[in-house]
Design a protein around this motif. Structure first.
Motif: not given
Length: 337
Positions: A261, A264-265, A272, A274, A278, A280
């Motif tokens: 964490v 990575h987001r 979250g 950066t 990403d 998701t």
């Protein structure tokens, strides 16, 4: 013997021509920018070949011609000297004309390339990292700004403007089938306009040596119809799907409690970070690690378990996981589509 020579020539020609086609060849254009550049390449190559042949003939001619015997060897032949001077002047004039002509062709080609994105409705910011691509889709509505990684979806048949920059070293963005090369420079924004004639997948590569994993910094341009592109964008804007299976739920909990964490987001979760791609919708992508591995459960597990074995020097650290923990995290990430 003649047959062997013919077969060897045919084989060599076939091998040489292999570089003129394929999804990473500048001589296999799939867009207006690449077509303009391919035409320029062929014209330059053909003209230079003609010039080379003429120069070789001019060099070989004096060696094969027998000079006439002269009664007085030291006598000056004014006529011959005049003819030689005219030949030199003509050669200089032709050289100047060729250079000026090629310069003008390059100038008009650049004008054509610059006009491709003059009415682009879609702007994408591409940021180079060691060794992956951050892709951000700009939109006037903040809620529709989308950030993804390594794959760039575009609507086929429409011009797209790419804003190129870097966060670390100089990279170079190159999709041979769609455009020429352009550098990504830290602290500077370059603009590249592209357009794909029809739907398809076009592979790209970083074309500027940027470190140990430069060769494994690939990208894919995925051109699709406007309807499919809009649907993809809307899907990507959605938060990550909640895990349904028991193993995936355990994997989500492990992911959120591990160092993952920090980098990575994952939309819709506390993750979250950066500084890394990403995740998701990671399972919807075709590859992992900027084109190094195809997307599969096995490759996903291999990348998480030993990133330095897959891509030595990458900034992804090794996280100490048991076999069950690794399988759980893979099950969770595999559901992020």
């Amino acid at each position: 013997m003649k047959r062997l020579v013919s077969m060897a020539f045919a084989t060599a020609s076939a091998l040489l021509l292999q570089g003129c086609a394929g999804w990473q060849s500048a001589l296999d254009p799939k867009g207006p920018a690449a077509s303009e550049l391919a035409w320029l390449i062929w014209f330059f190559t053909g003209l230079c070949a003609v010039v080379w042949v003429l120069v070789m003939i001019a060099l070989a001619a004096p060696l094969t011609m027998r000079s006439r015997a002269q009664a007085e060897p030291l006598a000056i032949d004014v006529g011959a000297d005049g003819r030689k001077l005219r030949v030199v002047l003509i050669a200089v004039a032709l050289t100047a004309v060729i250079l000026v002509g090629l310069t003008l062709l390059s100038f008009f080609a650049n004008r054509t390339l610059a006009a491709i994105g003059s009415d682009a409705a879609l702007t994408i910011r591409v940021t180079g990292h060691q060794w992956w691509w951050e892709v951000r889709y700009e939109d006037a509505t903040p809620g529709r700004i989308l950030t993804t990684a390594n794959e760039i979806h575009i609507p086929a048949g429409e011009p797209v403007r790419l804003l190129l920059t870097s966060t670390d070293v100089i990279h170079s963005f190159w999709i041979p089938s769609l455009s020429g090369k352009l550098d990504l420079i830290p602290g500077h924004m370059n603009v590249l306009d592209i357009k794909a004639d029809k739907p398809g997948v076009y592979r790209g590569q970083c074309a500027e040596f940027c470190g140990a994993q430069h060769a494994n910094m690939g990208t894919f341009i995925i051109a699709e119809t406007r309807e499919k592109f809009d649907a993809w964008w809307n899907d990507q804007l959605q938060p990550a799907a909640a895990p349904t299976g028991g193993e995936a739920k355990v994997g989500q909990d492990l992911f959120l409690r591990r160092p993952c964490v920090m980098c990575h987001r994952i939309g819709g979760t506390p993750a979250g970070g950066t500084v890394a791609p990403d995740l998701t919708h990671i399972a919807s992508r075709q590859t992992l690690a900027a084109g190094t591995l195809t997307m599969s459960r096995g490759n996903l597990a291999a990348w998480i378990a030993d990133p330095q074995g897959v891509k030595p020097g990458s900034h992804m650290p090794v996280v100490d996981l048991s076999g069950d923990e690794l399988n759980a995290i893979v099950a969770y990430l595999e559901g992020l589509k």
